[in-house]
Each structure stands twice: as C-alpha cells, then as structure tokens.
Design a protein around this motif. Structure first.
Motif, mmCIF file in Angstrom:
data_model
loop_
_atom_site.group_PDB
_atom_site.id
_atom_site.type_symbol
_atom_site.label_atom_id
_atom_site.label_comp_id
_atom_site.label_asym_id
_atom_site.label_seq_id
_atom_site.Cartn_x
_atom_site.Cartn_y
_atom_site.Cartn_z
ATOM 1 N N PHE A 55 -24.203 1.390 4.075
ATOM 2 C CA PHE A 55 -23.400 1.630 5.278
ATOM 3 C C PHE A 55 -23.945 2.812 6.071
ATOM 4 C CE2 PHE A 55 -19.931 3.210 7.826
ATOM 5 C CZ PHE A 55 -19.195 2.087 8.189
ATOM 6 N N THR A 56 -24.247 3.915 5.375
ATOM 7 C CA THR A 56 -24.688 5.114 6.091
ATOM 8 C C THR A 56 -26.096 4.958 6.661
ATOM 9 O OG1 THR A 56 -25.362 6.120 3.972
ATOM 10 C CG2 THR A 56 -23.177 6.663 4.813
ATOM 11 N N LYS A 57 -26.958 4.201 5.989
ATOM 12 C CA LYS A 57 -28.288 3.930 6.547
ATOM 13 C C LYS A 57 -28.164 3.137 7.842
ATOM 14 C CE LYS A 57 -31.683 2.575 3.877
ATOM 15 N NZ LYS A 57 -32.422 1.856 2.810
ATOM 16 N N MET A 58 -27.278 2.135 7.843
ATOM 17 C CA MET A 58 -27.101 1.328 9.043
ATOM 18 C C MET A 58 -26.421 2.144 10.155
ATOM 19 S SD MET A 58 -28.593 -1.415 8.286
ATOM 20 C CE MET A 58 -29.621 -0.456 7.163
ATOM 21 N N LEU A 59 -25.484 2.995 9.782
ATOM 22 C CA LEU A 59 -24.825 3.832 10.782
ATOM 23 C C LEU A 59 -25.824 4.805 11.400
ATOM 24 C CD1 LEU A 59 -22.274 4.761 12.242
ATOM 25 C CD2 LEU A 59 -21.794 6.280 10.311
ATOM 26 N N GLY A 60 -26.673 5.404 10.569
ATOM 27 C CA GLY A 60 -27.697 6.309 11.095
ATOM 28 C C GLY A 60 -28.647 5.607 12.046
ATOM 29 N N ALA A 61 -29.074 4.405 11.668
ATOM 30 C CA ALA A 61 -29.952 3.629 12.547
ATOM 31 C C ALA A 61 -29.234 3.267 13.843
ATOM 32 C CB ALA A 61 -30.425 2.366 11.832
ATOM 33 N N GLY A 62 -27.948 2.967 13.736
ATOM 34 C CA GLY A 62 -27.160 2.662 14.926
ATOM 35 C C GLY A 62 -27.063 3.855 15.866
ATOM 36 N N LEU A 63 -26.915 5.056 15.309
ATOM 37 C CA LEU A 63 -26.870 6.259 16.144
ATOM 38 C C LEU A 63 -28.198 6.461 16.874
ATOM 39 C CD1 LEU A 63 -24.978 8.695 13.723
ATOM 40 C CD2 LEU A 63 -24.094 7.730 15.856
ATOM 41 N N VAL A 64 -29.305 6.147 16.199
ATOM 42 C CA VAL A 64 -30.608 6.211 16.864
ATOM 43 C C VAL A 64 -30.662 5.202 18.015
ATOM 44 C CG1 VAL A 64 -33.097 5.843 16.575
ATOM 45 C CG2 VAL A 64 -31.814 7.090 14.828
ATOM 46 N N SER A 65 -30.076 4.016 17.817
ATOM 47 C CA SER A 65 -30.022 3.009 18.883
ATOM 48 C C SER A 65 -29.267 3.520 20.106
ATOM 49 C CB SER A 65 -29.362 1.725 18.369
ATOM 50 O OG SER A 65 -30.132 1.131 17.344
ATOM 51 N N LEU A 66 -28.344 4.449 19.882
ATOM 52 C CA LEU A 66 -27.590 5.035 20.994
ATOM 53 C C LEU A 66 -28.361 6.141 21.709
ATOM 54 C CD1 LEU A 66 -24.002 5.368 19.438
ATOM 55 C CD2 LEU A 66 -24.858 3.589 20.975
ATOM 56 N N GLY A 85 -24.118 9.306 7.582
ATOM 57 C CA GLY A 85 -24.924 8.504 8.500
ATOM 58 C C GLY A 85 -25.802 9.390 9.376
ATOM 59 N N ALA A 86 -25.232 10.481 9.872
ATOM 60 C CA ALA A 86 -26.019 11.419 10.683
ATOM 61 C C ALA A 86 -27.133 12.052 9.846
ATOM 62 C CB ALA A 86 -25.102 12.493 11.259
ATOM 63 N N PHE A 87 -26.810 12.455 8.618
ATOM 64 C CA PHE A 87 -27.813 13.090 7.761
ATOM 65 C C PHE A 87 -28.939 12.124 7.391
ATOM 66 C CE2 PHE A 87 -24.127 15.891 6.098
ATOM 67 C CZ PHE A 87 -24.325 16.803 7.126
ATOM 68 N N SER A 88 -28.662 10.836 7.378
ATOM 69 C CA SER A 88 -29.705 9.865 7.007
ATOM 70 C C SER A 88 -30.847 9.841 8.017
ATOM 71 C CB SER A 88 -29.101 8.457 6.877
ATOM 72 O OG SER A 88 -28.808 7.902 8.155
ATOM 73 N N GLN A 89 -30.597 10.381 9.224
ATOM 74 C CA GLN A 89 -31.646 10.442 10.256
ATOM 75 C C GLN A 89 -31.874 11.871 10.760
ATOM 76 O OE1 GLN A 89 -33.721 8.033 11.294
ATOM 77 N NE2 GLN A 89 -32.820 6.590 9.817
ATOM 78 N N SER A 90 -31.615 12.852 9.890
ATOM 79 C CA SER A 90 -31.880 14.266 10.200
ATOM 80 C C SER A 90 -31.121 14.774 11.419
ATOM 81 C CB SER A 90 -33.389 14.507 10.421
ATOM 82 O OG SER A 90 -34.077 14.361 9.214
ATOM 83 N N ASN A 121 -31.224 -3.273 14.008
ATOM 84 C CA ASN A 121 -32.427 -2.467 14.272
ATOM 85 C C ASN A 121 -32.632 -1.460 13.138
ATOM 86 O OD1 ASN A 121 -33.035 -3.248 17.282
ATOM 87 N ND2 ASN A 121 -30.822 -2.805 17.198
ATOM 88 N N PRO A 122 -32.902 -1.934 11.919
ATOM 89 C CA PRO A 122 -32.969 -1.029 10.755
ATOM 90 C C PRO A 122 -34.136 -0.049 10.867
ATOM 91 C CG PRO A 122 -33.776 -3.220 10.189
ATOM 92 C CD PRO A 122 -33.203 -3.330 11.563
ATOM 93 N N LEU A 123 -33.929 1.115 10.235
ATOM 94 C CA LEU A 123 -34.949 2.159 10.230
ATOM 95 C C LEU A 123 -35.121 2.703 8.816
ATOM 96 C CD1 LEU A 123 -33.847 4.271 13.351
ATOM 97 C CD2 LEU A 123 -35.871 2.802 13.210
ATOM 98 N N GLU A 124 -36.285 3.259 8.550
ATOM 99 C CA GLU A 124 -36.492 3.993 7.308
ATOM 100 C C GLU A 124 -35.702 5.305 7.374
ATOM 101 O OE1 GLU A 124 -38.224 3.077 4.563
ATOM 102 O OE2 GLU A 124 -38.439 1.114 5.571
ATOM 103 N N LEU A 125 -35.333 5.802 6.222
ATOM 104 C CA LEU A 125 -34.622 7.076 6.190
ATOM 105 C C LEU A 125 -35.493 8.185 6.766
ATOM 106 C CD1 LEU A 125 -33.011 6.913 2.624
ATOM 107 C CD2 LEU A 125 -31.811 6.751 4.816
#
Length: 685
Positions: free
Chosen positions: A107-118, A142-147, A237-241
């Motif tokens: 869930f948090t990986k997808m949420l982090g990727a979603g925030l990047v999409s925004l 989710g935020a921490f998953s993408q720094s 739009n999945p992303l690597e951590l």
C-alpha cells in the motif's frame, strides 16, 4: 537496593557539570540505529516485513453507524431551571480489521508512487493534518518510500497554527481527514505553496458540510483526490523505492506551542531509528514480538506516539488505533470500546488520562463499605512493598484487583506515561491495581525519548535512566541554586537522536544546541543514588517569591492533582506574593456532584454559579491545603486563594496544548476578571 540504572563516563564532569551518564548496559557506546541495516524509517517497515510478512501490524475499526439517545439536561432560562431533552450520538464500531506487513508495504509503495504522479519528488513536503489513525501512518510511510518529508500538525492546532505550518514549511501536498475539509476551505485563500489535497473518510461517511467544503477546495486546488485514488495512480505507474539517507530530514514536527507560534523541529531518519534501537536494548525481555499489541490513540503529531509507533513497526508489535472518544464501553453503543475490543498488552497515556482513571477508580472504591476500602488500600501498599523487594505479589490480582484489570481487557503488561510529570500516588495505584506504569521523559528535539523507567523498576519520582541512544549530564543553574555538586542542574543531552535545528530559525537553534552537540532541555534534573533522573523543575516555570526563594509551578501542580475534587490546576505566583494562588478546573458536568461531596448546599444552580459560591470555593481550597500538608509542602508552596473554572480545559477550547499541557497565558486570559478579583482580595495591585 543495589541496582544501578546508569553509569558515569570516566573523566567527565567539572565544578559546574555532573559526570556524563549513560545507560548501564551501553556505557561504552551510544546506540545509533535499530539494526545494522535499519537506519531510516522506511527500512523499519521493510525489516518487519522481512522477519514476519504475514503479521498483522496495523489495525483499525470502521464506524458502521451511530446510535442516538435522549438525555435530560438542566438549563437556566429567564432565571428558572428548566429540563431540556438533548440528543447524544454514540458511534457503533466494527471489530478490528488488520493490515499485515506485506499489505502495508504494498500500500505504501503504491501511495508513494502516486504522490510522485502528483508532481512530488525527493524532499517535497506532505503535511498530515488528521487524527491518529491507520491512514495517518500509511500516509507517512508512503511519503518516506520516496524520500519525501512529512510535516506534522495536530488536528486541533487551529486555523492560524495550521496556516503557519503549511506556509513556513512550504508544503506541496496536504493530507487530511474529510472532517478537516471545512477548515482547509476557510484558510485556502492564504495558503501559498500547496498544490495537491489528498483526503480520506470514514466508512460511515462525513459530517454535514464536508461535501460542500470539498467542492470549495476544488475551486482553489486543481488536484484534489481521495487516498484510494492516489494509491491507484501509483499502481498504474509503479516505481522502485527511493529511500532517504540516514542523516536526511524525515519530518518537520511542530511542537504544540504553549506560548507563541509552534516551532518546526527538524528530525532526521537516523534520529528516530536511534531511539528505536535504544528502546530495543532494554525493552525486549518484556515483549513477545509477533504477538503483543499496543493501543495507539494519542496524537501521532506528538513525538511520544510517533516514536512508539515506529518502534512497534520495526520490532513486530501490532498497533491497534483508537480514539479518545471511543476508548471505553461507556463511550460507544452496541459494541465494545477500543480497550476491551483490542485487549492490549501495552498502552500509553499522558498524566491527565491517568489522573482521570485514578479519580474514577478511587471514587468507586470510596462508595464501598469500610472493609472493602480498607482491603483495597492495604492491598495497594502491600503490592508496592512486595514489588520493591522483588517478592511475589501477583497473587493479589485475583483477590483484590480483578475488576480493575478486566476493565482494560486483562492483558496489560505495562503502561507508559509521558508528556509531563505524573504524580507518585497515581503511579503507585496503577502499579498495584492495573500493571506496572513506566514513566518516561522525552523531547521533540531529541526525536522523542530521553530517559525511561524499566517495567520492573519499583521506584517512584523519577523518569529512569538515559536512553541508550543518548548521554546526559546536569549543568549548574546558579540563579535558582541548583548545582552539579549536589547532583542537580539543567538536563543536557547529546547523541544521534538530537534534532537538526528549528526550521528557519538559526538563532534559536544556536541557543538550544551547543557547538559540541549538547541539547539544553530547559528542564531541571537530579540524579538518584541508583543513577536515575528525576525532573524537579523547569527553568521557565521557576518563580521567585517576595521572600527571594523560588517555587516550581509544574511540580506544585502535579502535587495538587492528588485532590479528587479537581480535574486540573494552573498555579500562579510572582515576586509580589508570599504564597501562590491558582485557577482550579472542575468539569461543569461534575461540579454539583463534587459540591454534594464537599457538603455545600446549593439550589440546582448552573455550574458556573456553583463555581463562584464562596462556600464551594472554600471547600475546594481547604481540600487543596490538606493535600499540601499531606505532601509536606512549605508555607510558601501552599495555596492561599483559588478561582474555580467550571469549563473543562481541553485542546478544543485552546486552554490545553494537543499534548494536554497547560496554556498558561490562555487560561489566565480566559479567567481574567476572576483572577483580578482574586488578586485584589489578596491585597495585590
């Protein structure tokens, strides 16, 4: 007793400083991480997944309905008392529904990727303005998953505080519960940097006005989405951590602010994980990882709840989220309260919570016959005495304390208290009637924990030994006559958990942290013979009386809370006075009952009228003066006058901080006329 809880570091100390102390098992080192490969917050979640992927780590209850009940309330209308029927609403809740580690990571990986999409990127800031909940924690991870960094704001912070946090921290995305949308709508014209709004709602729905507020918010921000929609964006739009480095900022945590604007405290990832590693050094023998659960209901925007959650996520303690409104069976309908539903092994609380529990417990006991009362109070003394000498004592639980233990689900191993000093008598009662209470001391500026007692520590009036993630010393405060040579002084701490500074306030940062890394806490401490720390004063709350001697306001307030008449108290003193006075808080819903207990006659008056009844005020003051005598307070520490405020102080009416600390200036202003009348009666200009 021969137990030593901290050790002195060789070749430290001076005429103005005590030797530096460290936790007794780590005197040769300071813990700087949770595990060799766990130095950031998101790594803590990944560690938990690696060890036990299917363990249920995050639990929540859904609101499945409300139940309305009619209640009769006495109101004064045109000088006459009338009975008015009002509707009271109670939540009906589901059982706990759990998310395991695998699900939380996904869930948090997808949420982090979603925030990047925004449009978010590394170091972009997400403000979380929501009550403690599973969604709060998932957003943070989710935020921490993408720094990205999170900015915490109490959901009771108020419009000006929220706007200050948003604009100062240059927030790009605001995450909130739908209930907060009307607040966002009211201030959106003054918001400077927010581009995206993400919200979530209860299964049951939203209060009236929220849907309209969401539509208004959409006129200002083109990117307004539900949490689920952002997760689906990430899934598409999945992303690597993209995990931050240990020394990078994880959060801007705004302090509750008892005076002035809240300050943004910059906390790095390793600071939080150093605390987690420090906790693990001493708490592991008391926990069954992968089985035990904790009830989390204190504000996650406060460092106490946050660092405890982080440790639980790292180590494998299930976190069941609750709310102050739904903790007990009495506060819900057609279901159990959060405590009995979860039946936790660990619970946290601030002193006001435990003061309320103690008062309720003792009032029930005092309604019993003399034999039951005598048995109960003697059992409390006996159990604490047996604990002190490490003798068997649990046999008393089934005989005397069975009902009190069942009220909390019957599985508590220990409870944690922090945020302010807890009274010795509260701790003694909890230790006996419920489970061991461990008193901790922490600061936002130290990523949470500074010192804490161990669950098997039978002593009182201290906050334990330094956490293994820091070292500590006490430094002279000569103006208040606290000297290192007497084992007293201002508490200074140093270690990897110390914060990186205040946001946009270099001057205050330099005042708070020395060049060699010591954090000056502002608290006055004293070493016990066993190497524990006692907090005995705070520099800001030391007041010089007309005699030239100092009194400690917070210490006196903790003592006076032994009175069963009062809910809270704010002590006042200045250099004109030989004795202090106080504003006493008594809940208007209870004031008539308390007047009855005090033997004060009244004619079904409104609570505010009873509060100004001279006989009632004298009865409450006499009880407080008895408390002073029982606790060996000096004459200059004994209250000479009081004002009673029958409006319950809370964060909602801005008289307490979200961490339940007194907002002295606001309490003073709220009672300005009564306070001035009291001063005049005392002969003060």
């Amino acid at each position: 007793m021969s137990v030593c809880y901290s050790k002195e570091v060789p070749n430290t100390g001076s005429e103005t400083e005590t030797p530096t102390h460290r936790f007794h098992t780590t005197a040769d080192r300071i813990i700087d991480r949770a595990a060799p490969d766990v130095t950031t917050i998101y790594q803590a979640l990944l560690h938990g997944q690696k060890v036990r992927p299917e363990f249920n780590i995050l639990g929540k209850r859904d609101v499945i309905g409300t139940v309305s009940e009619d209640k009769e309330v006495q109101h004064k209308v045109d000088g006459k008392m009338e009975t008015v029927v009002k509707k009271w609403s109670y939540f009906k809740l589901s059982e706990y529904k759990w998310m395991n580690y695998d699900q939380a990571v996904d869930f948090t990986k997808m949420l982090g990727a979603g925030l990047v999409s925004l449009g978010m990127k590394k170091d972009s800031r997400v403000l979380i303005y929501a009550p403690t909940s599973r969604e709060w924690q998932l957003c943070a991870m989710g935020a921490f998953s993408q720094s990205m960094q999170i900015v915490t704001a109490y959901d009771t912070l108020g419009e000006s505080g929220l706007l200050h946090a948003m604009n100062q921290a240059k927030v790009e995305t605001a995450f909130l519960k739908a209930d907060q949308m009307p607040i966002l709508a009211r201030i959106m014209g003054d918001i400077e940097t927010v581009k995206n709004v993400v919200y979530y709602r209860d299964v049951y729905g939203m209060p009236k006005g929220c849907e309209e507020a969401i539509e208004m918010v959409k006129t200002k921000f083109s990117s307004v989405h539900t949490m689920e929609e952002v997760v689906e964006m990430g899934r598409a739009n999945p992303l690597e951590l993209n995990i931050a480095d240990p020394q990078e900022i994880a959060m801007v945590m705004y302090t509750s602010g008892s005076t002035g604007k809240p300050k943004g405290v910059l906390i790095c990832h390793q600071g939080v994980m150093a605390v987690a590693g420090g906790i693990h050094e001493f708490i592991a023998p008391y926990i069954e990882y992968g089985k035990d659960v904790i009830l989390s209901y204190l504000p996650l925007s406060h460092v106490l709840a946050f660092f405890v959650d982080m440790y639980c996520m790292y180590s494998g303690i299930g976190i069941g989220y609750g709310t102050p409104r739904t903790l007990t069976d009495e506060s819900v309908r057609e279901c159990k309260g959060d405590i009995k539903e979860l039946r936790p092994m660990i619970m946290m609380g601030v002193p006001q919570v435990w003061n309320t529990i103690r008062a309720g417990m003792l009032k029930q006991v005092d309604k019993s016959g003399w034999l039951v009362r005598k048995l109960f109070y003697n059992a409390v003394e006996l159990k604490n005495g047996l604990r002190h000498y490490n003798l068997p004592h649990n046999f008393l639980d089934g005989i005397v304390f069975k009902k009190t233990k069942e009220a909390t689900g019957g599985r508590l191993k220990f409870v944690i208290t922090g945020g302010a000093p807890v009274n010795k008598n509260v701790q003694r009662l909890m230790n006996a009637a419920l489970c061991p209470m461990i008193h901790g001391y922490g600061l936002t500026e130290a990523s949470g924990l500074v010192s804490v007692q161990l669950p098997d520590d039978p002593t009182f009036n201290n906050v334990g030994a330094p956490c293994p993630s820091i070292e500590m010393k006490l430094v002279d405060v000569p103006e208040a006559k606290y000297f290192a040579r007497n084992g007293q002084g201002e508490v200074w701490v140093r270690g990897p958990s110390i914060f990186k500074g205040y946001l946009d306030n270099e001057e205050l940062t330099k005042e708070t942290i020395t060049e060699d890394g010591w954090l000056k806490t502002g608290d006055i401490g004293e070493w016990t013979p066993q190497g524990q720390l006692s907090i005995i004063d705070r520099k800001k709350n030391l007041v010089k009386m007309v005699t030239g001697e100092y009194i400690a306001l917070e210490s006196l307030e903790a003592t006076y809370k032994n009175s069963l008449f009062i809910q809270n108290i704010c002590v006042f003193a200045d250099s004109r006075m030989s004795q202090p006075c106080a504003i006493v808080n008594i809940d208007g819903a209870q004031i008539a009952h308390i007047a009855d207990e005090a033997g004060v006659s009244y004619n079904n008056n409104h609570p505010q009228e009873i509060a100004t009844n001279p006989d009632f005020v004298r009865a409450v003051l006499s009880d407080l003066q008895r408390v002073a005598k029982r606790n060996n307070l000096t004459k200059q520490e004994t209250l000479t006058a009081i004002v009673v405020d029958a409006e319950l102080w809370s964060p909602e009416n801005d008289l307490l901080t979200p961490a339940m600390k007194l907002k002295r200036s606001d309490i003073r202003d709220h009672n300005k006329d009564a306070l001035e009348a009291m001063y005049a009666h005392m002969g003060l200009e």
